[in-house]
Scaffold this active site. Structure first.
Site, PDB file in Angstrom:
ATOM      1  N   ALA A 151       5.569 -10.143  -3.402  1.00 39.13           N
ATOM      2  CA  ALA A 151       5.559 -11.405  -4.145  1.00 39.13           C
ATOM      3  C   ALA A 151       6.960 -11.908  -4.468  1.00 39.13           C
ATOM      4  O   ALA A 151       7.115 -12.907  -5.159  1.00 39.13           O
ATOM      5  CB  ALA A 151       4.762 -11.220  -5.436  1.00 39.13           C
ATOM      6  N   HIS A 152       7.990 -11.235  -3.956  1.00 37.51           N
ATOM      7  CA  HIS A 152       9.365 -11.649  -4.233  1.00 37.51           C
ATOM      8  C   HIS A 152       9.721 -12.898  -3.409  1.00 37.51           C
ATOM      9  O   HIS A 152       9.411 -12.964  -2.213  1.00 37.51           O
ATOM     10  CB  HIS A 152      10.350 -10.528  -3.877  1.00 37.51           C
ATOM     11  CG  HIS A 152      10.235  -9.332  -4.770  1.00 37.51           C
ATOM     12  ND1 HIS A 152      11.313  -8.791  -5.430  1.00 37.51           N
ATOM     13  CD2 HIS A 152       9.165  -8.564  -5.117  1.00 37.51           C
ATOM     14  CE1 HIS A 152      10.915  -7.751  -6.139  1.00 37.51           C
ATOM     15  NE2 HIS A 152       9.615  -7.588  -5.958  1.00 37.51           N
ATOM     16  N   HIS A 207      10.472  -1.787  -1.067  1.00 38.29           N
ATOM     17  CA  HIS A 207      10.451  -3.101  -0.405  1.00 38.29           C
ATOM     18  C   HIS A 207      11.304  -3.011   0.854  1.00 38.29           C
ATOM     19  O   HIS A 207      12.263  -3.752   1.048  1.00 38.29           O
ATOM     20  CB  HIS A 207      10.951  -4.189  -1.352  1.00 38.29           C
ATOM     21  CG  HIS A 207       9.972  -4.534  -2.425  1.00 38.29           C
ATOM     22  ND1 HIS A 207       8.925  -5.401  -2.211  1.00 38.29           N
ATOM     23  CD2 HIS A 207       9.862  -4.106  -3.707  1.00 38.29           C
ATOM     24  CE1 HIS A 207       8.211  -5.501  -3.328  1.00 38.29           C
ATOM     25  NE2 HIS A 207       8.753  -4.729  -4.244  1.00 38.29           N
ATOM     26  N   HIS A 228       6.841   2.241  -6.005  1.00 39.51           N
ATOM     27  CA  HIS A 228       5.401   2.112  -5.702  1.00 39.51           C
ATOM     28  C   HIS A 228       5.058   2.553  -4.271  1.00 39.51           C
ATOM     29  O   HIS A 228       4.856   1.736  -3.376  1.00 39.51           O
ATOM     30  CB  HIS A 228       4.833   0.734  -6.018  1.00 39.51           C
ATOM     31  CG  HIS A 228       5.632  -0.467  -5.625  1.00 39.51           C
ATOM     32  ND1 HIS A 228       6.164  -0.659  -4.368  1.00 39.51           N
ATOM     33  CD2 HIS A 228       5.983  -1.560  -6.338  1.00 39.51           C
ATOM     34  CE1 HIS A 228       6.791  -1.802  -4.323  1.00 39.51           C
ATOM     35  NE2 HIS A 228       6.711  -2.373  -5.506  1.00 39.51           N
ATOM     36  N   ASN A 231       3.061   0.903  -1.146  1.00 41.85           N
ATOM     37  CA  ASN A 231       3.105  -0.551  -1.268  1.00 41.85           C
ATOM     38  C   ASN A 231       4.495  -1.063  -0.892  1.00 41.85           C
ATOM     39  O   ASN A 231       5.512  -0.520  -1.324  1.00 41.85           O
ATOM     40  CB  ASN A 231       2.769  -0.985  -2.696  1.00 41.85           C
ATOM     41  CG  ASN A 231       1.308  -0.768  -3.034  1.00 41.85           C
ATOM     42  OD1 ASN A 231       0.438  -1.529  -2.631  1.00 41.85           O
ATOM     43  ND2 ASN A 231       1.026   0.299  -3.768  1.00 41.85           N
ATOM     44  N   ARG A 239       4.763   9.502  14.294  1.00 42.27           N
ATOM     45  CA  ARG A 239       6.050   9.741  14.959  1.00 42.27           C
ATOM     46  C   ARG A 239       7.243   9.381  14.074  1.00 42.27           C
ATOM     47  O   ARG A 239       8.343   9.886  14.293  1.00 42.27           O
ATOM     48  CB  ARG A 239       6.107   8.969  16.292  1.00 42.27           C
ATOM     49  CG  ARG A 239       5.323   9.659  17.404  1.00 42.27           C
ATOM     50  CD  ARG A 239       5.635   9.059  18.772  1.00 42.27           C
ATOM     51  NE  ARG A 239       5.069   7.726  18.928  1.00 42.27           N
ATOM     52  CZ  ARG A 239       3.842   7.481  19.367  1.00 42.27           C
ATOM     53  NH1 ARG A 239       3.042   8.500  19.669  1.00 42.27           N
ATOM     54  NH2 ARG A 239       3.398   6.263  19.489  1.00 42.27           N
ATOM     55  N   ASP A 265      -4.219   2.022 -10.462  1.00 42.35           N
ATOM     56  CA  ASP A 265      -5.050   1.077 -11.209  1.00 42.35           C
ATOM     57  C   ASP A 265      -6.422   0.871 -10.590  1.00 42.35           C
ATOM     58  O   ASP A 265      -7.217   0.059 -11.073  1.00 42.35           O
ATOM     59  CB  ASP A 265      -4.337  -0.268 -11.350  1.00 42.35           C
ATOM     60  CG  ASP A 265      -4.065  -0.935 -10.008  1.00 42.35           C
ATOM     61  OD1 ASP A 265      -4.259  -0.281  -8.967  1.00 42.35           O
ATOM     62  OD2 ASP A 265      -3.637  -2.108 -10.005  1.00 42.35           O
ATOM     63  N   HIS A 268      -4.498  -1.241  -6.324  1.00 39.16           N
ATOM     64  CA  HIS A 268      -3.343  -1.237  -5.436  1.00 39.16           C
ATOM     65  C   HIS A 268      -3.278  -0.010  -4.516  1.00 39.16           C
ATOM     66  O   HIS A 268      -2.674  -0.078  -3.442  1.00 39.16           O
ATOM     67  CB  HIS A 268      -2.049  -1.316  -6.246  1.00 39.16           C
ATOM     68  CG  HIS A 268      -1.751  -2.673  -6.772  1.00 39.16           C
ATOM     69  ND1 HIS A 268      -2.422  -3.212  -7.842  1.00 39.16           N
ATOM     70  CD2 HIS A 268      -0.860  -3.614  -6.373  1.00 39.16           C
ATOM     71  CE1 HIS A 268      -1.957  -4.429  -8.085  1.00 39.16           C
ATOM     72  NE2 HIS A 268      -1.017  -4.696  -7.212  1.00 39.16           N
ATOM     73  N   ASP A 290       3.419  -1.330 -13.005  1.00 39.87           N
ATOM     74  CA  ASP A 290       3.872  -2.517 -12.286  1.00 39.87           C
ATOM     75  C   ASP A 290       3.156  -3.759 -12.804  1.00 39.87           C
ATOM     76  O   ASP A 290       2.859  -4.696 -12.062  1.00 39.87           O
ATOM     77  CB  ASP A 290       3.655  -2.360 -10.772  1.00 39.87           C
ATOM     78  CG  ASP A 290       4.509  -3.330  -9.955  1.00 39.87           C
ATOM     79  OD1 ASP A 290       5.498  -3.859 -10.498  1.00 39.87           O
ATOM     80  OD2 ASP A 290       4.193  -3.549  -8.769  1.00 39.87           O
TER      81      ASP A 290
END
Length: 408
Positions: A151-152, A207, A228, A231, A239, A265, A268, A290
């Site tokens: 969502a960044h 990320h 996280h 995610n 591999r 939760d 996620h 988060d």
């Protein structure tokens, strides 16, 4: 009066205590905001407690620590630039109702003007009746992979074009920062990681489209956390297992433990994924919420910044859709769900929200434990891990069954 109160010796009896990876049937003694050794009280000082508190069989656990929380109760830490202190105070005050005694306000990818306004105003501070302690800011971005931005906002994502100076230019100050998430595959990342570690800022990998080798290089440079797990990173591949492979890598320096955040939760992260992570590397598992600003809001439609969201059955959706817009998890539920999903022990579930996050930040001598000399930050729980009361520095700051004033 305050100084006198701090010297009051309290004995918590008729309770169970989580200490040294075991649940023990013994009393807890507190004075001056710290946990004290009763043997010294008996044999050296030869005094009796000023106050005795009957815990009615409750389980006493260290207070929960949340290393990744973006906001809650209508407050978004990143976008609340005009009244930062009010927002921090509101969230800190409400978190104690969920057993959280310490947390890291998390800022996501933003323009540098936002960091320059917000960061100086989120200072580390002790907890108390005013709310949970602030351990430092968790910076999640903007030095991440556009391919795993989640969502960044992509237009604010940056590279380390000038090495460590890129961080100074972006953030303005790192004085209030304790944890920073970055993508290890970015050019100059290893130099940046090493410099951050010199400043005692913990580095997390996330990320990212980084492969296992890039993750291992980052760990050798000082990185010690994964943001996280599962995610916003490459999925496990036989591999090249990517950053997930750090959980079993044989390239981790001796004496080092890689910790990793995971969102338990029920949304996620699939229960099977929770079990895989726990059974593979249980000592590194750290529960994080988060949570976004929708945490704690009532059912119905809410205006959060420029977005309208709808709370339905405890989940936050973009209005008029079935699209989830972030986590509304709270740590009490995460602990219970994690225990149920993995079949782990009560000790393991609680340590994932207490001892392990404390170890991540290197503060396990004073936080996340009930050892002698540690801060008297703890929660009382029933047999189902439901919250009974929250205590910070040995003072009751929240109680579910009686007025706080009557619980001292």
């Amino acid at each position: 009066m305050l100084q006198r109160d701090q010297k009051i010796l309290k004995q918590f009896y008729n309770c169970q205590i989580l200490r040294d990876h075991k649940i023990l049937i013994e009393d807890l003694w507190v004075r001056n905001g710290k946990i004290v050794d009763p043997e010294k009280i008996f044999y050296d000082e030869k005094i009796k407690p000023d106050i005795k508190i009957d815990c009615n069989g409750a389980l006493i656990s260290p207070g929960y620590i949340d290393l990744q929380i973006n906001g809650g109760f209508g407050i978004d830490f990143t976008h609340n630039v005009d009244n930062v202190q009010h927002g921090i105070d509101k969230v800190a005050t409400k978190l104690i109702e969920f057993g959280v005694t310490s947390f890291c306000p998390t800022l996501v990818t933003s323009p540098k003007e936002t960091y320059h306004k917000v960061l100086p105003n989120i200072k580390k501070r002790s907890g108390g009746k005013q709310g949970a302690a602030i351990l430092g800011v968790h910076l999640e971005g903007p030095f991440i992979s556009p391919s795993k931005k989640g969502a960044h906002p992509e237009n604010y994502i940056r590279k380390f074009e000038n090495g460590f100076q890129s961080l100074i230019d972006m953030y303005g100050t790192l004085d209030n920062v304790c944890l920073l998430t970055l993508a290890p595959e970015l050019p100059n990342a290893q130099i940046v990681i090493a410099e951050l570690c010199k400043k005692n800022i913990k580095v997390s990998l996330g990320h990212s489209v980084g492969n296992l080798h890039e993750g291992e290089d980052a760990v050798k440079s000082g990185a010690s956390f994964i943001t996280h797990l599962f995610n916003a990173m490459l999925p496990f591949h036989h591999r090249d297992p990517g950053l997930v492979g750090l959980l079993t890598s044989d390239q981790i320096p001796n004496g080092r433990t890689i910790h990793y955040g995971i969102i338990a939760d029920g949304i996620h992260t699939h229960p099977a994924a929770l079990r895989i992570a726990h059974r593979t590397h249980p000592e590194g598992l750290v529960l994080v919420t988060d949570a976004i600003s929708a945490l704690g809001l009532e059912e119905g439609v809410h205006q959060l910044g420029q977005y309208k969201i709808e709370m339905r059955m405890g989940r936050a959706y973009i209005v008029g859709t079935d699209t989830l817009c972030g986590s509304t998890a709270e740590m009490l539920k995460c602990v219970r769900h994690f225990k149920e999903a993995t079949g782990c022990s009560i000790v393991e579930a609680l340590e994932a929200a207490t001892l392990h996050p404390a170890r991540t930040l290197g503060i396990e001598k004073v936080k996340g434990v009930l050892n002698y000399g540690a801060d008297a930050d703890f929660v009382m729980l029933d047999k189902n891990l439901q919250l009974l009361s929250t205590w910070i520095s040995g003072e009751c700051v929240y109680n579910t069954i009686c007025d706080v004033k009557n619980c001292q």
